[in-house]
Design a protein around this motif. Structure first.
Motif, mmCIF file in Angstrom:
data_model
loop_
_atom_site.group_PDB
_atom_site.id
_atom_site.type_symbol
_atom_site.label_atom_id
_atom_site.label_comp_id
_atom_site.label_asym_id
_atom_site.label_seq_id
_atom_site.Cartn_x
_atom_site.Cartn_y
_atom_site.Cartn_z
ATOM 1 N N PRO A 99 0.835 -1.209 0.000
ATOM 2 C CA PRO A 99 0.000 0.000 0.000
ATOM 3 C C PRO A 99 0.868 1.256 0.000
ATOM 4 O O PRO A 99 1.925 1.276 0.615
ATOM 5 N N LYS A 100 0.409 2.243 -0.727
ATOM 6 C CA LYS A 100 1.127 3.519 -0.757
ATOM 7 C C LYS A 100 0.956 4.205 0.590
ATOM 8 O O LYS A 100 -0.170 4.313 1.077
ATOM 9 N N PRO A 101 2.041 4.665 1.170
ATOM 10 C CA PRO A 101 1.873 5.408 2.422
ATOM 11 C C PRO A 101 1.141 6.719 2.136
ATOM 12 O O PRO A 101 1.381 7.351 1.107
ATOM 13 N N PRO A 102 0.235 7.089 3.006
ATOM 14 C CA PRO A 102 -0.507 8.326 2.749
ATOM 15 C C PRO A 102 0.416 9.542 2.836
ATOM 16 O O PRO A 102 1.377 9.556 3.613
ATOM 17 N N GLU A 103 0.111 10.520 2.004
ATOM 18 C CA GLU A 103 0.840 11.774 2.098
ATOM 19 C C GLU A 103 0.141 12.618 3.149
ATOM 20 O O GLU A 103 -1.044 12.929 3.013
ATOM 21 N N ALA A 104 0.853 12.914 4.203
ATOM 22 C CA ALA A 104 0.240 13.659 5.302
ATOM 23 C C ALA A 104 1.303 14.480 6.017
ATOM 24 O O ALA A 104 2.495 14.231 5.887
ATOM 25 N N TRP A 105 0.839 15.444 6.774
ATOM 26 C CA TRP A 105 1.759 16.239 7.570
ATOM 27 C C TRP A 105 2.154 15.457 8.808
ATOM 28 O O TRP A 105 1.360 14.705 9.367
ATOM 29 N N LEU A 110 1.878 19.871 11.696
ATOM 30 C CA LEU A 110 0.533 20.204 12.184
ATOM 31 C C LEU A 110 0.606 21.237 13.292
ATOM 32 O O LEU A 110 -0.218 22.165 13.361
ATOM 33 N N GLY A 111 1.582 21.085 14.178
ATOM 34 C CA GLY A 111 1.772 22.069 15.248
ATOM 35 C C GLY A 111 2.058 23.445 14.687
ATOM 36 O O GLY A 111 1.539 24.456 15.185
ATOM 37 N N ALA A 112 2.885 23.521 13.651
ATOM 38 C CA ALA A 112 3.211 24.809 13.031
ATOM 39 C C ALA A 112 1.975 25.439 12.406
ATOM 40 O O ALA A 112 1.780 26.663 12.492
ATOM 41 N N VAL A 113 1.112 24.629 11.782
ATOM 42 C CA VAL A 113 -0.125 25.149 11.208
ATOM 43 C C VAL A 113 -1.031 25.688 12.310
ATOM 44 O O VAL A 113 -1.621 26.769 12.187
ATOM 45 N N ALA A 114 -1.151 24.947 13.408
ATOM 46 C CA ALA A 114 -1.990 25.393 14.530
ATOM 47 C C ALA A 114 -1.476 26.697 15.115
ATOM 48 O O ALA A 114 -2.258 27.607 15.439
ATOM 49 N N GLU A 115 -0.173 26.813 15.243
ATOM 50 C CA GLU A 115 0.416 28.054 15.767
ATOM 51 C C GLU A 115 0.166 29.217 14.811
ATOM 52 O O GLU A 115 -0.155 30.325 15.242
ATOM 53 N N ALA A 116 0.296 28.973 13.527
ATOM 54 C CA ALA A 116 0.048 30.029 12.543
ATOM 55 C C ALA A 116 -1.419 30.447 12.581
ATOM 56 O O ALA A 116 -1.734 31.642 12.441
ATOM 57 N N ALA A 117 -2.330 29.484 12.783
ATOM 58 C CA ALA A 117 -3.759 29.801 12.843
ATOM 59 C C ALA A 117 -4.074 30.724 14.008
ATOM 60 O O ALA A 117 -4.950 31.591 13.908
ATOM 61 N N LYS A 118 -3.363 30.573 15.111
ATOM 62 C CA LYS A 118 -3.583 31.419 16.290
ATOM 63 C C LYS A 118 -3.233 32.879 16.008
ATOM 64 O O LYS A 118 -3.713 33.777 16.690
ATOM 65 N N ARG A 119 -2.401 33.123 15.005
ATOM 66 C CA ARG A 119 -1.949 34.482 14.692
ATOM 67 C C ARG A 119 -2.737 35.134 13.550
ATOM 68 O O ARG A 119 -2.423 36.253 13.142
ATOM 69 N N LEU A 120 -3.750 34.443 13.047
ATOM 70 C CA LEU A 120 -4.540 35.010 11.958
ATOM 71 C C LEU A 120 -5.282 36.253 12.432
ATOM 72 O O LEU A 120 -5.791 36.314 13.549
ATOM 73 N N GLY A 127 -18.764 36.461 13.439
ATOM 74 C CA GLY A 127 -18.289 37.216 14.590
ATOM 75 C C GLY A 127 -17.055 36.648 15.261
ATOM 76 O O GLY A 127 -16.414 37.340 16.052
ATOM 77 N N LEU A 128 -16.712 35.415 14.980
ATOM 78 C CA LEU A 128 -15.498 34.838 15.566
ATOM 79 C C LEU A 128 -14.267 35.422 14.890
ATOM 80 O O LEU A 128 -14.276 35.702 13.691
ATOM 81 N N THR A 129 -13.209 35.563 15.664
ATOM 82 C CA THR A 129 -11.955 35.978 15.028
ATOM 83 C C THR A 129 -11.444 34.801 14.198
ATOM 84 O O THR A 129 -11.745 33.642 14.490
ATOM 85 N N ARG A 130 -10.694 35.112 13.182
ATOM 86 C CA ARG A 130 -10.132 34.041 12.353
ATOM 87 C C ARG A 130 -9.270 33.116 13.209
ATOM 88 O O ARG A 130 -9.283 31.896 13.010
ATOM 89 N N ALA A 131 -8.533 33.664 14.146
ATOM 90 C CA ALA A 131 -7.669 32.850 15.013
ATOM 91 C C ALA A 131 -8.513 31.852 15.804
ATOM 92 O O ALA A 131 -8.149 30.675 15.939
#
Length: 135
Positions: A99-105, A110-120, A127-131
């Motif tokens: 089986p092909k290994p899935p392409e995933a982060w 994933l942690g870096a994406v979550a941290e970047a999302a907090k700074r949006l 009404g919610l902030t993007r972060a």
């Protein structure tokens, strides 16, 4: 079936609407089989044993990966079924493909994406902030 494999390929391509890629794949399988035989095969001379020898040869040669070997096997069997060759397809060796290994982060990505999302900056229509929305 009194016909050369190349003629069978031509007939199959003429009688079926195929993509260029699929027609090439069929042709590639036929070329690899003929290269193994050292000559152009007559359909009625192709046996389960000869196909198995070819597939074993392809495995030992390692010019194409398992997925490629499975594809050339399937292509050649498609043509032979079309010719109603009478071969027992269940006696033709199968090609196992890992089986092909899935392409995933990974976790760090994933942690870096979550941290970047907090700074949006900015606010969503609800009404919610993007972060808040993306965290």
């Amino acid at each position: 079936v009194d016909m050369r494999l190349t003629d069978l390929l031509d007939r199959y391509c003429l009688e079926n609407e195929l993509s260029k890629d699929y027609a090439y794949q069929l042709s590639y399988a036929v070329k690899r089989f003929h290269r193994f035989l050292g000559s152009i095969a007559d359909v009625d001379e192709i046996t389960e044993e000869r196909l198995n020898q070819w597939l074993l040869h392809e495995q030992e040669l390692q010019e194409i990966n398992d997925r490629g070997r499975r594809n050339v096997r399937a292509s050649l069997l498609t043509l032979l079924r079309y010719a109603e060759s009478g071969l027992r397809m269940d006696r033709v060796r199968r090609v196992k493909v890992a089986p092909k290994p899935p392409e995933a982060w990974d976790v760090d990505q994933l942690g870096a994406v979550a941290e970047a999302a907090k700074r949006l900056e900015g606010t969503m229509k609800n009404g919610l902030t993007r972060a808040e929305y993306f965290s």
